[in-house]
Design an enzyme around this catalytic site. Structure first.
Site, PDB file in Angstrom:
ATOM      1  N   HIS A 155       0.853  -1.466   0.047  1.00 46.09           N
ATOM      2  CA  HIS A 155      -0.269  -0.402  -0.290  1.00 46.09           C
ATOM      3  C   HIS A 155       1.021   0.970   0.502  1.00 46.09           C
ATOM      4  O   HIS A 155       1.536   0.819   1.216  1.00 46.09           O
ATOM      5  CB  HIS A 155      -1.208   0.173   1.348  1.00 46.09           C
ATOM      6  N   HIS A 190      -0.619  -6.329  -5.362  1.00 41.52           N
ATOM      7  CA  HIS A 190      -0.296  -7.743  -4.852  1.00 41.52           C
ATOM      8  C   HIS A 190       0.116  -9.080  -5.197  1.00 41.52           C
ATOM      9  O   HIS A 190       0.186  -8.926  -6.953  1.00 41.52           O
ATOM     10  CB  HIS A 190      -1.825  -8.306  -4.415  1.00 41.52           C
ATOM     11  N   ASN A 198       1.845 -13.409  -5.244  1.00 39.81           N
ATOM     12  CA  ASN A 198       1.758 -14.430  -4.544  1.00 39.81           C
ATOM     13  C   ASN A 198       2.242 -15.652  -5.293  1.00 39.81           C
ATOM     14  O   ASN A 198       1.466 -15.712  -6.146  1.00 39.81           O
ATOM     15  CB  ASN A 198       1.035 -14.627  -3.720  1.00 39.81           C
ATOM     16  N   THR A 199       3.199 -16.331  -5.238  1.00 35.56           N
ATOM     17  CA  THR A 199       3.479 -17.254  -5.435  1.00 35.56           C
ATOM     18  C   THR A 199       3.322 -18.784  -4.552  1.00 35.56           C
ATOM     19  O   THR A 199       4.076 -18.537  -3.171  1.00 35.56           O
ATOM     20  CB  THR A 199       4.559 -17.581  -6.800  1.00 35.56           C
ATOM     21  N   ARG A 200       3.193 -19.684  -4.613  1.00 31.79           N
ATOM     22  CA  ARG A 200       3.004 -21.058  -3.685  1.00 31.79           C
ATOM     23  C   ARG A 200       3.186 -22.254  -4.176  1.00 31.79           C
ATOM     24  O   ARG A 200       3.295 -22.305  -5.575  1.00 31.79           O
ATOM     25  CB  ARG A 200       2.298 -20.857  -2.754  1.00 31.79           C
ATOM     26  N   HIS A 206       0.654  -5.751 -17.449  1.00 28.75           N
ATOM     27  CA  HIS A 206       0.119  -6.345 -18.173  1.00 28.75           C
ATOM     28  C   HIS A 206       1.224  -6.588 -19.327  1.00 28.75           C
ATOM     29  O   HIS A 206       0.800  -8.246 -19.293  1.00 28.75           O
ATOM     30  CB  HIS A 206      -1.660  -6.552 -18.433  1.00 28.75           C
ATOM     31  N   HIS A 265     -20.338  -8.038  -4.128  1.00 27.63           N
ATOM     32  CA  HIS A 265     -21.794  -7.446  -3.846  1.00 27.63           C
ATOM     33  C   HIS A 265     -21.481  -5.528  -4.279  1.00 27.63           C
ATOM     34  O   HIS A 265     -22.575  -5.429  -4.224  1.00 27.63           O
ATOM     35  CB  HIS A 265     -21.315  -7.438  -2.348  1.00 27.63           C
ATOM     36  N   GLY A 310      -6.797 -21.511  11.669  1.00 29.88           N
ATOM     37  CA  GLY A 310      -5.097 -21.595  12.936  1.00 29.88           C
ATOM     38  C   GLY A 310      -4.185 -21.003  12.282  1.00 29.88           C
ATOM     39  O   GLY A 310      -2.821 -21.165  12.634  1.00 29.88           O
ATOM     40  N   GLY A 311      -4.165 -19.895  11.409  1.00 31.06           N
ATOM     41  CA  GLY A 311      -3.089 -19.360  10.708  1.00 31.06           C
ATOM     42  C   GLY A 311      -2.520 -18.453  11.527  1.00 31.06           C
ATOM     43  O   GLY A 311      -3.207 -17.750  12.408  1.00 31.06           O
TER      44      GLY A 311
END
Lengths: 298, 298
Positions: free
Chosen positions: B121, B131, B133-135, B168, B198, B281-282
């Site tokens: 931010h 953002h 994220n890789t996993r 992109h 929403h 429970g993270g």
């Protein structure tokens, strides 16, 4: 306050008149709460003219495409940083995924719901935030179920034992006039409901929470629901007036903004009204009126 | 980059070495990203010493009681208002409610997961939030499934077409080196995933999102996942440097704080990583590191 024979369906005229009187009550309560809050703004600003002009509620009507609508009243004031009071009367049919979760809707998915919902976020961190909501639900058509639900709970930022005690005392006295178990049961339900599981901490200092109140005594249950509103209207303005002059520091304010993050987490992760409303095409602005005006996750 | 015979189980040593190299990659990428971001802080503060001292990442290790843990790196700087980079390697067993939702876990609920997750931010509303994220996931034990997932997406506050196009373009070029369909498919997945139902609006300007990437070409899929990290590291610092000097008004800042509310709504209402993590429970601090530092719902 005699018990009704639950096996005899009510006639449509009686069902309609009960809906009308519940809806009228929520509107009347809204008017009286807004007047009480505006009076606080007036008194505070009369004593502190340098703080600005007293806040006033602004009303905005909204319609639900599937049926019904409501009026949200929002005030951005000097004492009330942001307070929203929403009244709504909506009707329609539960989508297949919600049938079965709601009593009385397995055969007939129609519903009618009217209620008042209020959340106040205060400028002064010594004034607790508060939530109050009461509602009358009809589900499954004329042959279905009808019940009251609601409650009120306090979220102190910098907790004060007297405030918490007085808030609970008012609710306990109110509950005690209606049923010996109400306070004990509804306090426990509130503690259980307003709990942030992921942080293993309560949202605030509790209050009462009840739902599916439908033991066949409509008059008594409606009277109880009205009294919950009256209790709120009695005790919360007292707490606001008691603390709104308390001096506070930048650190207190920072703490308040961080604690408000917990409120957001609760509402978006757990609150049934919020998540249910957002997932069923409810009015986004009315539902998210409860979000705090300023929040920090440092 | 030949395809493996998917019917032949891998031996444990190979499984372990793949886990090790994936985990090592995520750590290496974390170090390089943090260095690039700190260099931006240095350069900005050298030009604007009156703004304060350059931000620095602070690391905090956390352990998951059920197994594994991670390191979160957080920086509060002059350009990066709040950026969190979390690397984690965790293992355990899925609870009954999650088995069946996750490939390969119906017989053996064990899992192992390693990854990097980043949310930034920015102070200047003209610099987009981001953002990445890789996993690498293993589920169902040695006889189970293993796959890569991740992506990167941009959330401009005051959108600039060049920034969106360059972001992109970098992802498209990267994807194109690995598979002709990756960019098209993963862009569509990203648009679909990062959507606030929403409000009927996208979270931002999109990017790519992929999951369950497991077509039997481990080397190629790991290379692609590394390249997603490289693409992010190439393009995002360029966008930051391009916009971090842009003058902005109080209204721009207010708009930024309001738009951040959408980010919060998405993460708490929809984001699988967030809701899954919080419900299993993270580590709360590591998961909610993605929350914006300051937000408004006016």
């Amino acid at each position: 306050m005699g018990r009704e024979d639950l096996s005899t369906p009510l006639d449509s005229a009686l069902i309609a008149s009960r809906r009308d009187e519940a809806q009228a009550w929520f509107k009347d309560l809204r008017d009286r709460i807004c007047a009480a809050f505006e009076a606080i703004e007036d008194d505070y600003c009369a004593a502190h003219p340098e703080q600005g002009t007293p806040g006033r509620f602004e009303q905005k009507q909204w319609n639900r495409p599937e049926g019904g609508g409501g009026v949200m009243s929002v005030m951005h004031g000097q004492v009330f940083e942001k307070v929203g009071v929403n009244i709504s009367t909506v009707h329609g049919e539960f989508s297949p995924e919600f049938r079965g979760q709601i009593p009385g809707t397995s055969e007939d998915p129609s519903f009618w719901a009217s209620g008042i919902s209020l959340v106040a976020h205060m400028r002064n961190p010594f004034v607790p935030a508060v939530h109050m909501n009461t509602r009358y639900l009809n589900a499954g058509g004329d042959a279905g179920k009808r019940w009251f639900g609601g409650g009120a709970d306090l979220t102190p930022i910098i907790p004060n034992d007297d405030d918490i005690k007085d808030f609970h005392q008012e609710l306990e006295t109110t509950c005690g006039r209606h049923h010996p178990d109400y306070y004990k049961d509804f306090k426990a339900w509130c503690d259980d409901y307003f709990y942030l599981k992921h942080r293993d901490e309560p949202r605030g200092a509790g209050g009462i929470f009840y739902d599916y109140l439908d033991a066949g005594d409509y008059d008594g249950e409606f009277a109880f629901t009205r009294d919950v509103g009256e209790a709120f209207l009695t005790v919360y303005p007292q707490l606001v007036r008691r603390r709104m002059e308390t001096p506070y520091t930048d650190q207190d304010r920072h703490h308040q903004l961080v604690r408000r993050g917990r409120y957001v987490e609760f509402n978006l992760l757990y609150d049934r009204g919020t998540t249910f409303g957002l997932k069923t095409g409810g009015n986004v602005e009315a539902i998210l009126m409860s979000m705090p005006p300023e929040v920090r996750w440092p």
